[in-house]
Design an enzyme around this catalytic site. Structure first.
Site, PDB file in Angstrom:
ATOM      1  N   ASP A   1       0.919  -1.262   0.053  1.00 39.93           N
ATOM      2  CA  ASP A   1      -0.117  -0.053   0.010  1.00 39.93           C
ATOM      3  C   ASP A   1       0.902   1.168  -0.080  1.00 39.93           C
ATOM      4  O   ASP A   1       1.972   1.179   0.678  1.00 39.93           O
ATOM      5  CB  ASP A   1      -0.774   0.024   1.181  1.00 39.93           C
ATOM      6  CG  ASP A   1      -2.157   0.960   1.159  1.00 39.93           C
ATOM      7  OD1 ASP A   1      -2.445   1.163   0.106  1.00 39.93           O
ATOM      8  OD2 ASP A   1      -2.722   1.344   2.070  1.00 39.93           O
TER       9      ASP A   1
ATOM     10  N   HIS B   1       2.462   3.317  -9.210  1.00 44.07           N
ATOM     11  CA  HIS B   1       2.508   1.991  -9.170  1.00 44.07           C
ATOM     12  C   HIS B   1       3.634   1.242  -9.907  1.00 44.07           C
ATOM     13  O   HIS B   1       4.178   0.328 -10.009  1.00 44.07           O
ATOM     14  CB  HIS B   1       1.284   1.488 -10.150  1.00 44.07           C
ATOM     15  CG  HIS B   1       0.152   2.027  -9.493  1.00 44.07           C
ATOM     16  ND1 HIS B   1      -0.329   1.451  -8.037  1.00 44.07           N
ATOM     17  CD2 HIS B   1      -1.098   2.534  -9.570  1.00 44.07           C
ATOM     18  CE1 HIS B   1      -1.234   2.049  -7.584  1.00 44.07           C
ATOM     19  NE2 HIS B   1      -1.895   2.800  -8.743  1.00 44.07           N
TER      20      HIS B   1
ATOM     21  N   LEU C   1      11.091 -20.559  -4.648  1.00 49.58           N
ATOM     22  CA  LEU C   1       9.929 -19.696  -4.377  1.00 49.58           C
ATOM     23  C   LEU C   1       8.648 -19.730  -5.194  1.00 49.58           C
ATOM     24  O   LEU C   1       8.664 -19.710  -6.158  1.00 49.58           O
ATOM     25  CB  LEU C   1      10.527 -18.282  -4.192  1.00 49.58           C
ATOM     26  CG  LEU C   1       9.738 -17.218  -3.975  1.00 49.58           C
ATOM     27  CD1 LEU C   1       9.373 -17.178  -2.248  1.00 49.58           C
ATOM     28  CD2 LEU C   1      10.080 -15.916  -4.257  1.00 49.58           C
TER      29      LEU C   1
HETATM   30  C1  FPP Z   1      -1.853   0.011  -3.328  1.00 50.99           C
HETATM   31  O1  FPP Z   1      -1.399   1.179  -3.283  1.00 50.99           O
HETATM   32  C2  FPP Z   1      -1.378  -0.679  -4.464  1.00 50.99           C
HETATM   33  C3  FPP Z   1      -1.990  -1.132  -5.837  1.00 50.99           C
HETATM   34  C4  FPP Z   1      -3.508  -1.389  -5.434  1.00 50.99           C
HETATM   35  C5  FPP Z   1      -1.596  -1.965  -6.779  1.00 50.99           C
HETATM   36  C6  FPP Z   1      -0.294  -2.581  -6.616  1.00 50.99           C
HETATM   37  C7  FPP Z   1       0.501  -2.796  -7.769  1.00 50.99           C
HETATM   38  C8  FPP Z   1       1.807  -2.733  -8.236  1.00 50.99           C
HETATM   39  C9  FPP Z   1       2.694  -2.665  -6.844  1.00 50.99           C
HETATM   40  C10 FPP Z   1       2.117  -2.731  -9.496  1.00 50.99           C
HETATM   41  C11 FPP Z   1       3.021  -4.007  -9.794  1.00 50.99           C
HETATM   42  C12 FPP Z   1       2.311  -5.288  -9.601  1.00 50.99           C
HETATM   43  C13 FPP Z   1       2.816  -6.365 -10.098  1.00 50.99           C
HETATM   44  C14 FPP Z   1       2.084  -7.835  -9.774  1.00 50.99           C
HETATM   45  C15 FPP Z   1       3.900  -6.421 -11.123  1.00 50.99           C
HETATM   46  P1  FPP Z   1      -2.563   2.506  -3.518  1.00 50.99           P
HETATM   47  O2  FPP Z   1      -2.675   2.858  -4.798  1.00 50.99           O
HETATM   48  O3  FPP Z   1      -4.030   2.125  -2.730  1.00 50.99           O
HETATM   49  O4  FPP Z   1      -1.832   3.535  -2.623  1.00 50.99           O
HETATM   50  P2  FPP Z   1      -2.447   4.724  -1.623  1.00 50.99           P
HETATM   51  O5  FPP Z   1      -3.177   4.252  -0.292  1.00 50.99           O
HETATM   52  O6  FPP Z   1      -1.348   5.621  -1.458  1.00 50.99           O
HETATM   53  O7  FPP Z   1      -3.706   5.434  -2.536  1.00 50.99           O
END
Ligand code: FPP
Length: 245
Positions: A20, A37, A131
């Site tokens: 997050d 992201h 893994l």
């Molecule tokens: C949450 O942060 C994150 C996500 C919903 C997306 C996670 C995706 C990645 C890390 C991209 C790479 C993934 C793979 C599998 C290659 P948020 O957007 O909710 O953050 P915030 O709480 O600050 O808004």
């Protein structure tokens, strides 16, 4: 941090991570959320490599929840594009490192190109025994439990057997989770400062230890992971029992 530095610390068998903070990281820098992201993808590359090198058996990451569809289409499409890019970039190394990639969730419902690359990664690494890297994609814990019950009823129906209440036990339900072979997570980490589970691994978390980090996911690397593991190792897990005299 290189994996040579961590030998002295016992590693949990299964680490699960709620990644997050990507959006806040980007907003703080005046960048679009998708830039967060992308930076999150770089963190993931490092963490997967580190877990693979340091003998962790299972790593599960929450990449896209059943609730994330509420975001803008620009952000959603950005996340899936990043996943395609991740696989393109990392698959050779992951395969060489003997990592098995397992998308879990209703991931076949995600846009075609992303589903296709996940399928390719899963097929290509299916025979690897290092893994196990579970990617929770279009995943919801309640949905997983609901799907497990549906599958149980369907299997009984197809085999012509009647489902009696006593046929249902914890083992039967566990066997119908998305990746039944993965042990329950020992350690669940949430980055980004929030302290909630957000529908992640509801069945499997019964005896997991929770560690919350204030660090936003794009800034989270092996050093931060080791801090969480040290905290985990300092806990005393009793699994509902009592300490021995
Ligand atoms: C949450 O942060 C994150 C996500 C919903 C997306 C996670 C995706 C990645 C890390 C991209 C790479 C993934 C793979 C599998 C290659 P948020 O957007 O909710 O953050 P915030 O709480 O600050 O808004």
């Amino acid at each position: 941090m290189s994996s040579d530095n961590i030998i002295s610390e016992p590693m949990p068998r299964h680490i699960a991570i709620i990644m997050d903070g990507n959006g806040r990281w980007a907003t703080a820098k005046g960048l679009p959320r998708t830039a967060g992201h992308s930076a999150g993808m770089t963190s993931l590359e490092k963490i997967v490599r580190f877990c693979s090198d340091s003998g962790v058996k299972y790593l599960t990451v929450y990449a896209f929840s059943t609730e994330n569809w509420k975001r803008s289409s620009v952000e959603i499409n950005g996340i899936f594009k990043i996943m395609v890019l991740y696989i393109k970039k990392e698959i050779d190394e992951l395969d060489r490192k003997n990592v098995r990639m397992c998308p879990v969730g209703e991931w076949s419902d995600i846009p075609g190109a992303a589903a296709k690359s996940m399928q390719y990664a899963a097929d290509r690494t299916a025979g690897n025994d290092g893994l196990v890297f579970n990617i929770a994609l279009n995943y919801g814990g309640r949905r997983e439990i609901t799907d497990a019950f549906r599958d149980i009823v369907k299997e009984y129906k197809e085999s012509g057997k009647e489902l009696a209440p006593e046929d249902i036990d914890e083992n039967l339900i566990s066997e119908h989770m998305y990746n039944p072979e993965a042990a329950d997570p020992d350690l669940i980490i949430r980055t980004g400062g929030e302290k909630r589970l957000s529908n992640f691994m509801l069945w499997q978390c019964a005896y997991s230890e929770f560690v919350y980090s204030d660090v936003l996911w794009p800034d989270f690397g092996p050093d931060e992971l080791m801090k969480c593991i040290k905290e985990f190792n300092s806990r005393h897990r009793r699994f509902g029992g009592l300490d021995k005299e």
